[in-house]
Motif scaffolding. Structure first.
Motif, PDB file in Angstrom:
ATOM      1  N   HIS A  25      70.915  -4.760 -27.959  1.00  0.00           N
ATOM      2  CA  HIS A  25      70.927  -3.588 -27.086  1.00  0.00           C
ATOM      3  C   HIS A  25      70.754  -4.074 -25.651  1.00  0.00           C
ATOM      4  CE1 HIS A  25      66.549  -4.014 -26.985  1.00  0.00           C
ATOM      5  NE2 HIS A  25      66.561  -3.984 -28.312  1.00  0.00           N
ATOM      6  N   TYR A  49      74.901  -3.085 -17.583  1.00  0.00           N
ATOM      7  CA  TYR A  49      75.665  -2.068 -18.303  1.00  0.00           C
ATOM      8  C   TYR A  49      77.108  -1.903 -17.815  1.00  0.00           C
ATOM      9  CZ  TYR A  49      71.547  -0.746 -20.946  1.00  0.00           C
ATOM     10  OH  TYR A  49      70.466  -0.769 -21.806  1.00  0.00           O
ATOM     11  N   VAL A  65      76.036   3.445 -31.754  1.00  0.00           N
ATOM     12  CA  VAL A  65      74.873   4.199 -31.297  1.00  0.00           C
ATOM     13  C   VAL A  65      73.988   4.507 -32.488  1.00  0.00           C
ATOM     14  CG1 VAL A  65      74.060   6.279 -30.141  1.00  0.00           C
ATOM     15  CG2 VAL A  65      76.187   5.187 -29.390  1.00  0.00           C
ATOM     16  N   ASP A  66      72.732   4.089 -32.390  1.00  0.00           N
ATOM     17  CA  ASP A  66      71.747   4.336 -33.444  1.00  0.00           C
ATOM     18  C   ASP A  66      70.609   5.134 -32.827  1.00  0.00           C
ATOM     19  OD1 ASP A  66      70.102   4.354 -35.615  1.00  0.00           O
ATOM     20  OD2 ASP A  66      69.617   2.207 -35.560  1.00  0.00           O
ATOM     21  N   GLY A  67      70.690   6.438 -32.957  1.00  0.00           N
ATOM     22  CA  GLY A  67      69.694   7.290 -32.309  1.00  0.00           C
ATOM     23  C   GLY A  67      69.846   7.213 -30.804  1.00  0.00           C
ATOM     24  N   ARG A  68      68.791   6.750 -30.142  1.00  0.00           N
ATOM     25  CA  ARG A  68      68.839   6.598 -28.689  1.00  0.00           C
ATOM     26  C   ARG A  68      69.216   5.178 -28.269  1.00  0.00           C
ATOM     27  NH1 ARG A  68      63.416   9.787 -26.490  1.00  0.00           N
ATOM     28  NH2 ARG A  68      63.963  11.866 -27.300  1.00  0.00           N
ATOM     29  N   THR A  69      69.452   4.318 -29.242  1.00  0.00           N
ATOM     30  CA  THR A  69      69.727   2.916 -28.954  1.00  0.00           C
ATOM     31  C   THR A  69      71.204   2.609 -29.139  1.00  0.00           C
ATOM     32  OG1 THR A  69      67.517   2.291 -29.718  1.00  0.00           O
ATOM     33  CG2 THR A  69      69.141   0.538 -29.511  1.00  0.00           C
ATOM     34  N   THR A  70      71.781   1.940 -28.148  1.00  0.00           N
ATOM     35  CA  THR A  70      73.167   1.503 -28.222  1.00  0.00           C
ATOM     36  C   THR A  70      73.185  -0.002 -28.454  1.00  0.00           C
ATOM     37  OG1 THR A  70      73.912   3.250 -26.719  1.00  0.00           O
ATOM     38  CG2 THR A  70      75.367   1.367 -27.008  1.00  0.00           C
TER      39      THR A  70
END
Length: 211
Positions: A25, A49, A65-70
């Protein structure tokens, strides 16, 4: 002026090399760059980014994207570009090690300059103290005061030496591993033993009675 850690375009390729090791991330990438430069370079999110977004546009990086984590991962196309530019990457890693050493030297020089300035300020303050108070000069400065000034100067010097050593060793180790080199357990064990021996020697020296 602090030298640049990455030349133009080099960070792009180095990001691919980091993602080739494992998906990351954004914060993890920033932390990896900080670690591999011995803490001398911590890029901002505004630096990382946009480059990741550009790599994604070029098809060299993908994201999930895993929840709020990219999480960013290198693609096959990204690996192909990395493989085709192994020589460029080796040059970047070599330049990176040189840049980190230059920054460490600048930090050390800054500390030395600060120590000189501190000595000058303290000398001026001591002179003012000797010539003030009840209209008559004082003979000499307190020996204890001189000892404390000297101790502070030596403490700054010790801090600079420790920071420079830490930056150099971390950079050498991480650059070696990033290039695919093996890091034997014996090397780390010897490093731990040497650092422990140095720490014990310093503790004994500090606890020894003054001559």
């Amino acid at each position: 002026m602090t030298p640049a850690v990455f030349s133009h375009g080099d960070l792009r390729l180095y990001l691919l090399s980091l993602l080739a090791e494992a998906p990351q991330h954004g914060y993890g990438i920033i932390q990896a760059l900080t670690d591999r430069t011995g803490g001398t370079y911590t890029p901002s999110a505004g630096t990382i980014y946009p480059r990741l977004a550009k790599l994604e546009e070029e098809g060299l990086v993908s994201k999930t994207v895993d929840g709020r984590t990219t999480i960013y991962s290198i693609t096959d196309a990204g690996r192909a570009e990395l493989a085709g530019r192994e020589g460029d990457l080796a040059g970047i890693e070599s330049d990176l090690a040189d840049s980190v050493r230059l920054i460490a030297n600048e930090v050390r020089q800054s500390v030395q300059d600060a120590m000189k300035s501190l000595r000058a300020d303290l000398a001026a303050a001591a002179n003012d103290e000797r010539t003030s108070g009840r209209g008559r000069p004082r003979s000499t400065a307190s020996p204890m005061s001189d000892e404390r000034v000297s101790s502070r100067e030596e403490l700054h010097r010790a801090d600079a030496s420790i920071n420079a050593f830490r930056a150099r060793v971390r950079t050498d180790l991480r650059t070696h591993v990033a290039r695919g080199g093996a890091l034997p357990t014996s090397v780390v064990t010897d490093l731990e033993a040497s650092l422990d021996a140095a720490a014990r020697a310093i503790t004994q020296a500090l606890s020894a009675p003054a001559p």
